[in-house]
Design a protein around this motif. Structure first.
Motif, PDB file in Angstrom:
ATOM      1  N   ASP A 156       9.218  -9.124   6.628  1.00  0.00           N
ATOM      2  CA  ASP A 156      10.335  -8.994   7.571  1.00  0.00           C
ATOM      3  C   ASP A 156       9.737  -8.563   8.912  1.00  0.00           C
ATOM      4  O   ASP A 156       8.507  -8.456   9.038  1.00  0.00           O
ATOM      5  N   PHE A 157      10.552  -8.309   9.912  1.00  0.00           N
ATOM      6  CA  PHE A 157      10.001  -7.956  11.225  1.00  0.00           C
ATOM      7  C   PHE A 157       9.176  -6.659  11.150  1.00  0.00           C
ATOM      8  O   PHE A 157       8.136  -6.526  11.785  1.00  0.00           O
ATOM      9  N   GLY A 158       9.609  -5.711  10.334  1.00  0.00           N
ATOM     10  CA  GLY A 158       8.871  -4.445  10.191  1.00  0.00           C
ATOM     11  C   GLY A 158       7.441  -4.676   9.719  1.00  0.00           C
ATOM     12  O   GLY A 158       6.511  -3.978  10.135  1.00  0.00           O
ATOM     13  N   ASP A 159       7.263  -5.661   8.870  1.00  0.00           N
ATOM     14  CA  ASP A 159       5.938  -5.975   8.338  1.00  0.00           C
ATOM     15  C   ASP A 159       5.035  -6.551   9.440  1.00  0.00           C
ATOM     16  O   ASP A 159       3.813  -6.487   9.364  1.00  0.00           O
ATOM     17  N   TYR A 160       5.623  -7.135  10.464  1.00  0.00           N
ATOM     18  CA  TYR A 160       4.883  -7.627  11.629  1.00  0.00           C
ATOM     19  C   TYR A 160       4.627  -6.472  12.615  1.00  0.00           C
ATOM     20  O   TYR A 160       3.524  -6.291  13.114  1.00  0.00           O
ATOM     21  N   TRP A 161       5.648  -5.686  12.847  1.00  0.00           N
ATOM     22  CA  TRP A 161       5.632  -4.707  13.947  1.00  0.00           C
ATOM     23  C   TRP A 161       4.900  -3.413  13.580  1.00  0.00           C
ATOM     24  O   TRP A 161       4.078  -2.914  14.359  1.00  0.00           O
ATOM     25  N   LYS A 162       5.173  -2.876  12.387  1.00  0.00           N
ATOM     26  CA  LYS A 162       4.625  -1.536  12.078  1.00  0.00           C
ATOM     27  C   LYS A 162       3.095  -1.501  12.114  1.00  0.00           C
ATOM     28  O   LYS A 162       2.518  -0.557  12.663  1.00  0.00           O
TER      29      LYS A 162
END
Ligand SMILES: C[S@@+](CC[C@H](N)C(=O)[O-])C[C@H]1O[C@@H](n2cnc3c(N)ncnc32)[C@H](O)[C@@H]1O
Length: 265
Positions: A205-211
């Motif tokens: 998800d986006f968190g997996d890209y951003w964090k």
């Protein structure tokens, strides 16, 4: 012009950000190299040890020595290594470790463009390689199909044009087949070949890209660490949109690398 400084200070942060993709791509690079079983390898700029470990799993080496100037990365690699053929040492270009009789294969994954002088580095790698041995490297296609970093820098530069100098596509013109081939030939290597290797980078998800970008290790995280919380939030929102938030699917992108090899005559 913004100051360029790459931080390589935390093994676990690097693993979540880029190490996981090195690990995914390493077996294809090793298979492309076709190095005979029993060979002695040197992995230059080994980082957290993705390539060195994969060599043990996929190339039946006699020995593998990984070297890197980053103390935390070497510590991480040592702590995660259980293979008796594998060892790690803190060393960088300019003082790479020698082996009596030379290495059969001297290689480097996603590090050549970070060396202060790539030509001197490839020359040094060649000088440590045995006759008929292979010198090789693999770098991301930063200006082309390394899509998740391309999308990152394109978004950053739209919001903050002054950051253009930090864009790895612009910083690393060496990461192109013609430049890599010319470099290897200039360093006296024969039978030079360069090919693309691609993987798919899937994010849950986006968190997996951003964090993983928040760990402060590597060029993109180093840039984010320089932003205040408001600019960080704006960047995150724009990245999420660019990654297709409105389509509601988890991001899945292509990451292309250029693999280069040459032989010592
Ligand atoms: C992008 S990381 C790649 C690490 C690892 N090979 C991988 O694929 O995950 C780049 C590495 O180059 C290393 N490096 C930077 N300058 C170096 C030098 N002069 N000699 C050797 N390694 C260097 C950094 O410490 C870092 O570990």
């Amino acid at each position: 012009m913004m100051e360029i400084r790459d931080e390589w200070k935390a093994g676990s942060a690097y693993e979540g950000f880029m190490g996981r993709w090195s690990r995914q791509l390493a077996p294809s690079f090793i298979s492309w190299l076709q190095i005979p079983a029993g060979s002695h390898w040197l992995d230059v700029g080994c980082g957290t040890g993705s390539l060195s470990t994969a060599i043990c799993h996929h190339a039946a080496p006699g020995s593998v020595l990984g070297c890197d100037p980053s103390e935390p990365f070497i510590q991480f690699a040592q702590n995660h290594s259980e293979d008796a053929r594998l060892s790690f040492v803190r060393a960088g270009t300019g003082s790479l470790p020698h082996r009596g009789g030379g290495y059969d294969s001297v290689t480097s994954l996603f590090a050549l463009n970070f060396f202060p002088d790539p030509e001197a580095a490839v020359g040094e790698m060649r000088s440590l390689t045995a006759k008929r041995g292979v010198v090789s490297a693999c770098v991301w296609d930063y200006s082309g199909k390394m899509e998740f970093l391309r999308l990152f820098w394109d978004t950053v530069v739209t919001l903050d044009p002054a950051a253009g100098d930090l864009d790895e596509g612009k910083r690393f013109p060496i990461c192109q087949p013609s430049a890599l081939s010319a470099l290897f030939r200039t360093c006296g290597l024969g039978d030079v070949r360069c090919e693309a290797i691609e993987i798919t980078t899937r994010f849950a998800d986006f968190g997996d890209y951003w964090k993983p970008l928040l760990g402060g290790t590597g060029p993109a995280p180093t840039y984010i660490a320089s932003l205040d919380s408001e600019r960080r939030a704006i960047l995150a929102d724009n990245l999420e949109k660019a990654l297709g938030r409105d389509q509601g699917k988890p991001p899945s992108l292509v990451a292309r690398a250029w693999a280069i090899r040459g032989r010592v005559d």
